[in-house]
Design a protein around this motif. Structure first.
Motif, PDB file in Angstrom:
ATOM      1  N   THR A   1       0.840  -1.197   0.000  1.00  0.00           N
ATOM      2  CA  THR A   1       0.000   0.000   0.000  1.00  0.00           C
ATOM      3  C   THR A   1       0.869   1.237   0.000  1.00  0.00           C
ATOM      4  OG1 THR A   1      -1.901   1.083   1.035  1.00  0.00           O
ATOM      5  CG2 THR A   1      -0.223   0.184   2.519  1.00  0.00           C
ATOM      6  N   ARG A   2       0.243   2.325  -0.359  1.00  0.00           N
ATOM      7  CA  ARG A   2       0.943   3.606  -0.327  1.00  0.00           C
ATOM      8  C   ARG A   2       1.263   3.975   1.122  1.00  0.00           C
ATOM      9  NH1 ARG A   2       0.363   7.122  -4.798  1.00  0.00           N
ATOM     10  NH2 ARG A   2       0.475   8.874  -3.332  1.00  0.00           N
ATOM     11  N   ALA A   3       2.427   4.575   1.318  1.00  0.00           N
ATOM     12  CA  ALA A   3       2.838   4.985   2.659  1.00  0.00           C
ATOM     13  C   ALA A   3       1.922   6.062   3.220  1.00  0.00           C
ATOM     14  CB  ALA A   3       4.288   5.464   2.645  1.00  0.00           C
ATOM     15  N   ASP A   4       1.227   6.792   2.361  1.00  0.00           N
ATOM     16  CA  ASP A   4       0.321   7.843   2.824  1.00  0.00           C
ATOM     17  C   ASP A   4      -1.123   7.372   2.966  1.00  0.00           C
ATOM     18  OD1 ASP A   4      -0.352   7.651   0.133  1.00  0.00           O
ATOM     19  OD2 ASP A   4       0.096   9.748  -0.342  1.00  0.00           O
TER      20      ASP A   4
ATOM     21  N   LEU B   1       4.081  -5.407   8.835  1.00  0.00           N
ATOM     22  CA  LEU B   1       4.950  -4.605   7.984  1.00  0.00           C
ATOM     23  C   LEU B   1       6.299  -5.291   7.818  1.00  0.00           C
ATOM     24  CD1 LEU B   1       5.292  -1.933   6.435  1.00  0.00           C
ATOM     25  CD2 LEU B   1       6.154  -0.943   8.578  1.00  0.00           C
ATOM     26  N   GLU B   2       6.721  -5.464   6.564  1.00  0.00           N
ATOM     27  CA  GLU B   2       8.016  -6.088   6.279  1.00  0.00           C
ATOM     28  C   GLU B   2       9.027  -5.104   5.716  1.00  0.00           C
ATOM     29  OE1 GLU B   2       7.246  -9.521   3.780  1.00  0.00           O
ATOM     30  OE2 GLU B   2       7.286 -10.765   5.583  1.00  0.00           O
ATOM     31  N   GLY B   3       8.557  -4.020   5.141  1.00  0.00           N
ATOM     32  CA  GLY B   3       9.523  -3.079   4.597  1.00  0.00           C
ATOM     33  C   GLY B   3       8.894  -1.936   3.835  1.00  0.00           C
ATOM     34  N   ARG B   4       9.763  -1.042   3.403  1.00  0.00           N
ATOM     35  CA  ARG B   4       9.381   0.141   2.627  1.00  0.00           C
ATOM     36  C   ARG B   4      10.081   0.068   1.280  1.00  0.00           C
ATOM     37  NH1 ARG B   4       7.782   5.677   3.499  1.00  0.00           N
ATOM     38  NH2 ARG B   4       7.365   5.144   5.655  1.00  0.00           N
TER      39      ARG B   4
ATOM     40  N   ASP C   1       6.224   6.331  -1.508  1.00  0.00           N
ATOM     41  CA  ASP C   1       6.799   5.028  -1.162  1.00  0.00           C
ATOM     42  C   ASP C   1       5.691   3.994  -0.995  1.00  0.00           C
ATOM     43  OD1 ASP C   1       9.222   6.337  -1.069  1.00  0.00           O
ATOM     44  OD2 ASP C   1       9.507   6.109   1.092  1.00  0.00           O
ATOM     45  N   GLY C   2       6.051   2.725  -1.167  1.00  0.00           N
ATOM     46  CA  GLY C   2       5.145   1.626  -0.906  1.00  0.00           C
ATOM     47  C   GLY C   2       5.535   0.926   0.380  1.00  0.00           C
ATOM     48  N   LEU C   3       4.555   0.453   1.121  1.00  0.00           N
ATOM     49  CA  LEU C   3       4.802  -0.347   2.314  1.00  0.00           C
ATOM     50  C   LEU C   3       4.429  -1.779   1.991  1.00  0.00           C
ATOM     51  CD1 LEU C   3       3.372   1.977   5.109  1.00  0.00           C
ATOM     52  CD2 LEU C   3       5.735   1.772   4.302  1.00  0.00           C
ATOM     53  N   LEU C   4       5.303  -2.705   2.331  1.00  0.00           N
ATOM     54  CA  LEU C   4       5.128  -4.115   2.010  1.00  0.00           C
ATOM     55  C   LEU C   4       4.742  -4.872   3.277  1.00  0.00           C
ATOM     56  CD1 LEU C   4       5.575  -6.127  -0.349  1.00  0.00           C
ATOM     57  CD2 LEU C   4       7.854  -6.497   0.572  1.00  0.00           C
ATOM     58  N   TYR C   5       3.636  -5.620   3.187  1.00  0.00           N
ATOM     59  CA  TYR C   5       3.115  -6.374   4.317  1.00  0.00           C
ATOM     60  C   TYR C   5       3.038  -7.853   3.974  1.00  0.00           C
ATOM     61  CZ  TYR C   5       1.423  -2.068   6.507  1.00  0.00           C
ATOM     62  OH  TYR C   5       1.324  -0.838   7.102  1.00  0.00           O
ATOM     63  N   ALA C   6       3.163  -8.686   4.993  1.00  0.00           N
ATOM     64  CA  ALA C   6       2.911 -10.119   4.863  1.00  0.00           C
ATOM     65  C   ALA C   6       1.734 -10.470   5.753  1.00  0.00           C
ATOM     66  CB  ALA C   6       4.124 -10.932   5.296  1.00  0.00           C
TER      67      ALA C   6
ATOM     68  N   ILE D   1      -3.264   5.692   5.195  1.00  0.00           N
ATOM     69  CA  ILE D   1      -3.419   5.209   6.575  1.00  0.00           C
ATOM     70  C   ILE D   1      -4.599   4.243   6.692  1.00  0.00           C
ATOM     71  CG2 ILE D   1      -3.756   5.895   8.992  1.00  0.00           C
ATOM     72  CD1 ILE D   1      -1.033   6.717   7.653  1.00  0.00           C
ATOM     73  N   ASP D   2      -5.700   4.514   5.972  1.00  0.00           N
ATOM     74  CA  ASP D   2      -6.862   3.618   6.023  1.00  0.00           C
ATOM     75  C   ASP D   2      -6.489   2.218   5.554  1.00  0.00           C
ATOM     76  OD1 ASP D   2      -8.489   5.638   6.994  1.00  0.00           O
ATOM     77  OD2 ASP D   2      -9.325   6.127   5.019  1.00  0.00           O
ATOM     78  N   ALA D   3      -5.765   2.108   4.446  1.00  0.00           N
ATOM     79  CA  ALA D   3      -5.355   0.794   3.932  1.00  0.00           C
ATOM     80  C   ALA D   3      -4.417   0.097   4.911  1.00  0.00           C
ATOM     81  CB  ALA D   3      -4.688   0.929   2.569  1.00  0.00           C
ATOM     82  N   GLN D   4      -3.511   0.836   5.513  1.00  0.00           N
ATOM     83  CA  GLN D   4      -2.590   0.242   6.488  1.00  0.00           C
ATOM     84  C   GLN D   4      -3.361  -0.320   7.679  1.00  0.00           C
ATOM     85  OE1 GLN D   4       0.659   3.032   7.373  1.00  0.00           O
ATOM     86  NE2 GLN D   4       0.307   3.893   5.331  1.00  0.00           N
ATOM     87  N   THR D   5      -4.400   0.377   8.102  1.00  0.00           N
ATOM     88  CA  THR D   5      -5.228  -0.083   9.211  1.00  0.00           C
ATOM     89  C   THR D   5      -5.959  -1.374   8.841  1.00  0.00           C
ATOM     90  OG1 THR D   5      -5.517   2.188   9.990  1.00  0.00           O
ATOM     91  CG2 THR D   5      -7.128   0.558  10.754  1.00  0.00           C
ATOM     92  N   VAL D   6      -6.531  -1.419   7.637  1.00  0.00           N
ATOM     93  CA  VAL D   6      -7.235  -2.622   7.187  1.00  0.00           C
ATOM     94  C   VAL D   6      -6.271  -3.801   7.099  1.00  0.00           C
ATOM     95  CG1 VAL D   6      -8.407  -3.692   5.221  1.00  0.00           C
ATOM     96  CG2 VAL D   6      -9.099  -1.426   5.994  1.00  0.00           C
ATOM     97  N   ILE D   7      -5.106  -3.593   6.520  1.00  0.00           N
ATOM     98  CA  ILE D   7      -4.123  -4.678   6.385  1.00  0.00           C
ATOM     99  C   ILE D   7      -3.728  -5.197   7.770  1.00  0.00           C
ATOM    100  CG2 ILE D   7      -1.777  -5.264   5.650  1.00  0.00           C
ATOM    101  CD1 ILE D   7      -2.241  -3.273   3.290  1.00  0.00           C
ATOM    102  N   ALA D   8      -3.517  -4.306   8.712  1.00  0.00           N
ATOM    103  CA  ALA D   8      -3.176  -4.731  10.077  1.00  0.00           C
ATOM    104  C   ALA D   8      -4.322  -5.533  10.699  1.00  0.00           C
ATOM    105  CB  ALA D   8      -2.837  -3.519  10.937  1.00  0.00           C
ATOM    106  N   ARG D   9      -5.573  -5.113  10.472  1.00  0.00           N
ATOM    107  CA  ARG D   9      -6.730  -5.855  10.995  1.00  0.00           C
ATOM    108  C   ARG D   9      -6.843  -7.235  10.372  1.00  0.00           C
ATOM    109  NH1 ARG D   9     -11.915  -2.731  10.324  1.00  0.00           N
ATOM    110  NH2 ARG D   9     -12.735  -4.596  11.324  1.00  0.00           N
ATOM    111  N   LEU D  10      -6.290  -7.411   9.164  1.00  0.00           N
ATOM    112  CA  LEU D  10      -6.316  -8.706   8.489  1.00  0.00           C
ATOM    113  C   LEU D  10      -5.131  -9.581   8.899  1.00  0.00           C
ATOM    114  CD1 LEU D  10      -7.349  -7.565   4.911  1.00  0.00           C
ATOM    115  CD2 LEU D  10      -8.793  -8.500   6.717  1.00  0.00           C
ATOM    116  N   GLY D  11      -4.332  -9.117   9.848  1.00  0.00           N
ATOM    117  CA  GLY D  11      -3.195  -9.903  10.314  1.00  0.00           C
ATOM    118  C   GLY D  11      -1.888  -9.538   9.642  1.00  0.00           C
TER     119      GLY D  11
END
Length: 138
Positions: free
Chosen positions: A85-88, A103-106, A115-120, A90-100
């Motif tokens: 997701t985009r680093a800016d 954060l693995e990197g930028r 920047d992009g934020l990479l999640y597993a 915040i809503d997407a980052q919250t949803v991804i965190a709620r899905l488990g």
């Protein structure tokens, strides 16, 4: 209703909302309500143990989340899903965190202007899978 076709229409709907264009091969899942897509997933870049997942949603349902888990873990046999997701966004980052998601990197400049934020999301961390509906999971 959860649907996987027409995949090009679902991919275009998701892509328009997140600012990307998807090129085959990919697969899709969507929640359709009264003939209108309200949430959709695009799955691409499958590597046996991992699949890249893109999501856009006006509203997320538990049914769609469980269908996504079933597809990634049971049908594809993946242990993890990768989300970006985009680093800016915040809503997407919250949803991804709620899905488990963890954060693995930028990835600097991944989206051109951002920047992009990479999640597993590991199958054992996904809250709508494994034990969500008893011992058999979702």
């Amino acid at each position: 209703m959860i649907v996987c076709e027409p995949s090009a229409e679902i991919a275009a709907w998701v892509g328009a909302r997140i600012g990307v264009t998807f090129h085959p091969p990919y697969t899709t899942l969507a929640h359709v309500d009264r003939g209108r897509i309200i949430a959709g997933f695009v799955f691409n870049a499958w590597t046996e143990h991992d699949i890249e997942v893109s999501l856009a949603a006006d509203r997320l349902s538990l049914t769609l989340m469980r269908a996504a888990y079933d597809y990634v873990v049971r049908q594809l046999g993946c242990r993890r899903a990768t989300a970006r997701t985009r680093a800016d966004n915040i809503d997407a980052q919250t949803v991804i965190a709620r899905l488990g998601g963890r954060l693995e990197g930028r990835q600097r400049g991944y989206f051109g202007d951002c920047d992009g934020l990479l999640y597993a999301i590991m199958k054992e961390d996904f809250p709508y899978g494994l034990h969500a509906k008893g011992p058999q999971g979702a």
